[in-house]
Design a protein around this motif. Structure first.
Motif, PDB file in Angstrom:
ATOM      1  N   PHE A  95       0.823  -1.217   0.000  1.00  0.00           N
ATOM      2  CA  PHE A  95       0.000   0.000   0.000  1.00  0.00           C
ATOM      3  C   PHE A  95       0.854   1.262   0.000  1.00  0.00           C
ATOM      4  O   PHE A  95       0.671   2.123  -0.881  1.00  0.00           O
ATOM      5  CB  PHE A  95      -0.969  -0.023   1.180  1.00  0.00           C
ATOM      6  CG  PHE A  95      -2.158  -0.917   0.971  1.00  0.00           C
ATOM      7  CD1 PHE A  95      -3.390  -0.393   0.619  1.00  0.00           C
ATOM      8  CD2 PHE A  95      -2.042  -2.295   1.119  1.00  0.00           C
ATOM      9  CE1 PHE A  95      -4.489  -1.211   0.418  1.00  0.00           C
ATOM     10  CE2 PHE A  95      -3.137  -3.137   0.926  1.00  0.00           C
ATOM     11  CZ  PHE A  95      -4.365  -2.587   0.562  1.00  0.00           C
ATOM     12  N   PRO A  96       1.791   1.457   0.943  1.00  0.00           N
ATOM     13  CA  PRO A  96       2.651   2.638   0.827  1.00  0.00           C
ATOM     14  C   PRO A  96       3.516   2.605  -0.431  1.00  0.00           C
ATOM     15  O   PRO A  96       3.808   3.652  -1.013  1.00  0.00           O
ATOM     16  CB  PRO A  96       3.505   2.591   2.104  1.00  0.00           C
ATOM     17  CG  PRO A  96       3.405   1.193   2.605  1.00  0.00           C
ATOM     18  CD  PRO A  96       2.049   0.716   2.202  1.00  0.00           C
ATOM     19  N   PHE A  97       3.904   1.406  -0.854  1.00  0.00           N
ATOM     20  CA  PHE A  97       4.670   1.282  -2.097  1.00  0.00           C
ATOM     21  C   PHE A  97       3.847   1.814  -3.268  1.00  0.00           C
ATOM     22  O   PHE A  97       4.318   2.624  -4.073  1.00  0.00           O
ATOM     23  CB  PHE A  97       5.028  -0.191  -2.305  1.00  0.00           C
ATOM     24  CG  PHE A  97       6.142  -0.449  -3.283  1.00  0.00           C
ATOM     25  CD1 PHE A  97       6.733   0.571  -4.015  1.00  0.00           C
ATOM     26  CD2 PHE A  97       6.609  -1.753  -3.474  1.00  0.00           C
ATOM     27  CE1 PHE A  97       7.765   0.311  -4.907  1.00  0.00           C
ATOM     28  CE2 PHE A  97       7.634  -2.023  -4.360  1.00  0.00           C
ATOM     29  CZ  PHE A  97       8.210  -0.990  -5.086  1.00  0.00           C
ATOM     30  N   ALA A  98       2.589   1.387  -3.358  1.00  0.00           N
ATOM     31  CA  ALA A  98       1.722   1.842  -4.442  1.00  0.00           C
ATOM     32  C   ALA A  98       1.457   3.337  -4.365  1.00  0.00           C
ATOM     33  O   ALA A  98       1.306   4.007  -5.397  1.00  0.00           O
ATOM     34  CB  ALA A  98       0.400   1.077  -4.401  1.00  0.00           C
ATOM     35  N   ALA A  99       1.420   3.884  -3.154  1.00  0.00           N
ATOM     36  CA  ALA A  99       1.135   5.312  -2.979  1.00  0.00           C
ATOM     37  C   ALA A  99       2.237   6.197  -3.553  1.00  0.00           C
ATOM     38  O   ALA A  99       2.023   7.387  -3.798  1.00  0.00           O
ATOM     39  CB  ALA A  99       0.931   5.623  -1.500  1.00  0.00           C
ATOM     40  N   THR A 100       3.413   5.639  -3.795  1.00  0.00           N
ATOM     41  CA  THR A 100       4.492   6.414  -4.411  1.00  0.00           C
ATOM     42  C   THR A 100       4.273   6.609  -5.902  1.00  0.00           C
ATOM     43  O   THR A 100       4.896   7.478  -6.517  1.00  0.00           O
ATOM     44  CB  THR A 100       5.847   5.712  -4.222  1.00  0.00           C
ATOM     45  OG1 THR A 100       5.821   4.454  -4.926  1.00  0.00           O
ATOM     46  CG2 THR A 100       6.139   5.475  -2.746  1.00  0.00           C
ATOM     47  N   GLY A 101       3.412   5.787  -6.505  1.00  0.00           N
ATOM     48  CA  GLY A 101       3.224   5.819  -7.953  1.00  0.00           C
ATOM     49  C   GLY A 101       4.223   4.969  -8.710  1.00  0.00           C
ATOM     50  O   GLY A 101       4.105   4.804  -9.926  1.00  0.00           O
ATOM     51  N   LEU A 102       5.177   4.376  -8.005  1.00  0.00           N
ATOM     52  CA  LEU A 102       6.216   3.595  -8.680  1.00  0.00           C
ATOM     53  C   LEU A 102       5.686   2.298  -9.272  1.00  0.00           C
ATOM     54  O   LEU A 102       6.286   1.741 -10.197  1.00  0.00           O
ATOM     55  CB  LEU A 102       7.349   3.271  -7.699  1.00  0.00           C
ATOM     56  CG  LEU A 102       8.147   4.475  -7.186  1.00  0.00           C
ATOM     57  CD1 LEU A 102       9.067   4.059  -6.042  1.00  0.00           C
ATOM     58  CD2 LEU A 102       8.961   5.103  -8.322  1.00  0.00           C
TER      59      LEU A 102
END
Length: 312
Positions: free
Chosen positions: A107-114
């Protein structure tokens, strides 16, 4: 020696945090030297880890010279990602740093847009939530981990260990990874495509989806030999519109959802009845026992007989 930075955010799940510490910390090269320097990094002086408060020597600046960054799972995957954390992760990615997530760390990974446009995974119970929150992702709830090269995601904590061993194998080869697996009392054979053992009552569709009535109808008609034409006719829409809207809401195509629902129902029957494999395959809508066995093993990772021995 390579450097692994384990980024602990507020609400970090202790077991998910310990997984990369254990795996990378145990790695030894053939001459006995450690393969990794492992750092726990925090965005501020203290981080809430539920039952305890975590303090660490390294901050976000330590991400800049890490070879790998690992994002452990968080108890609240909906928590907003702080801007300084986002910027630090994006800056690291621009330098070519490998970034991996464990469980709800996706979830935080996806929130970066990467991860935009990539196939990813997370714990099966959070897969629909991740797909709804980040529709640009293709969320696969049925695998242990997904390797996109620079960016990797994994399911629950045990799958996180599989992912760590996979990265160790990429860095130092199978012999070093196998030695690490032995020290962790962990088999090395579980590949990323093996399925998560998903509880059959859960289906990968968010509550309140406009297709929820259709999903109920599909569930009630698993034993029928349904085609895409049948499903589109029942939904009163074209096949193209059906596939597009269905994928938007569930992350998979109608036929993929149907096959997975059949397998989940078969899991339930294998656990709770003594019906033959052939009878169960026919009962949940597979045309032949061979087709059922092939589809079940492809989805779950083991044969129906092995599944029954493990869970009946």
């Amino acid at each position: 020696m390579l450097t692994v930075a384990v980024l602990a955010l507020d609400g970090v799940i202790p077991f998910d945090l310990s997984t990369p510490l254990d795996a990378f910390g145990r790695t030894r090269l053939p001459d006995g030297r450690p393969g990794y320097q492992v750092r726990v990094c925090v965005p501020r002086h203290e981080v809430d880890a539920g039952h305890f408060t975590l303090r660490a020597e390294w901050g976000l600046d330590a991400l800049a010279d890490a070879d790998t960054i690992v994002l452990p799972g968080a108890a609240d995957p909906t928590a907003a990602l702080e801007d300084d954390v986002r910027k630090a992760l994006i800056a690291a990615a621009e330098q070519g740093t490998r970034i991996a997530s464990i469980c709800t760390g996706a979830f935080p990974f996806a929130a970066t847009g990467l991860l935009d446009g990539l196939r990813v995974t997370t714990h099966w119970i959070a897969a629909a939530q991740l797909a709804a929150a980040h529709p640009s992702l293709t969320v696969d709830p049925d695998v242990l981990y997904v390797d996109n090269g620079q960016f990797l995601t994994s399911a629950g904590a045990a799958a996180g260990l599989d992912l760590c061993l996979h990265m160790i194998r990429r860095d130092y080869g199978s012999a070093v990874a196998a030695d690490t697996a032995r020290l962790s009392v962990m088999p090395l054979e579980r590949e990323g495509g093996q399925a998560q053992f998903i509880v059959h009552d859960h289906t990968p569709a968010p509550r309140g989806a406009t297709f929820e009535p259709l999903l109920g109808w599909l569930q009630e008609n698993l034993g029928r030999n349904l085609t895409l034409d049948d499903i589109a006719a029942h939904a009163r829409t074209s096949k193209r519109t059906l596939i597009r809207r269905f994928r938007e809401q569930t992350g998979v195509t109608p036929m993929q959802w149907l096959h997975r629902a059949r397998v989940r129902q078969a899991q339930h029957l294998l656990e709770s009845t003594d019906h033959s494999v052939e009878r169960i395959g026919a009962q949940v809508g597979f045309g032949s026992a061979t087709t059922f066995r092939d589809r079940f093993k492809k989805t779950v990772g083991v044969s129906p007989q092995m599944y029954r021995r493990s869970f009946a």
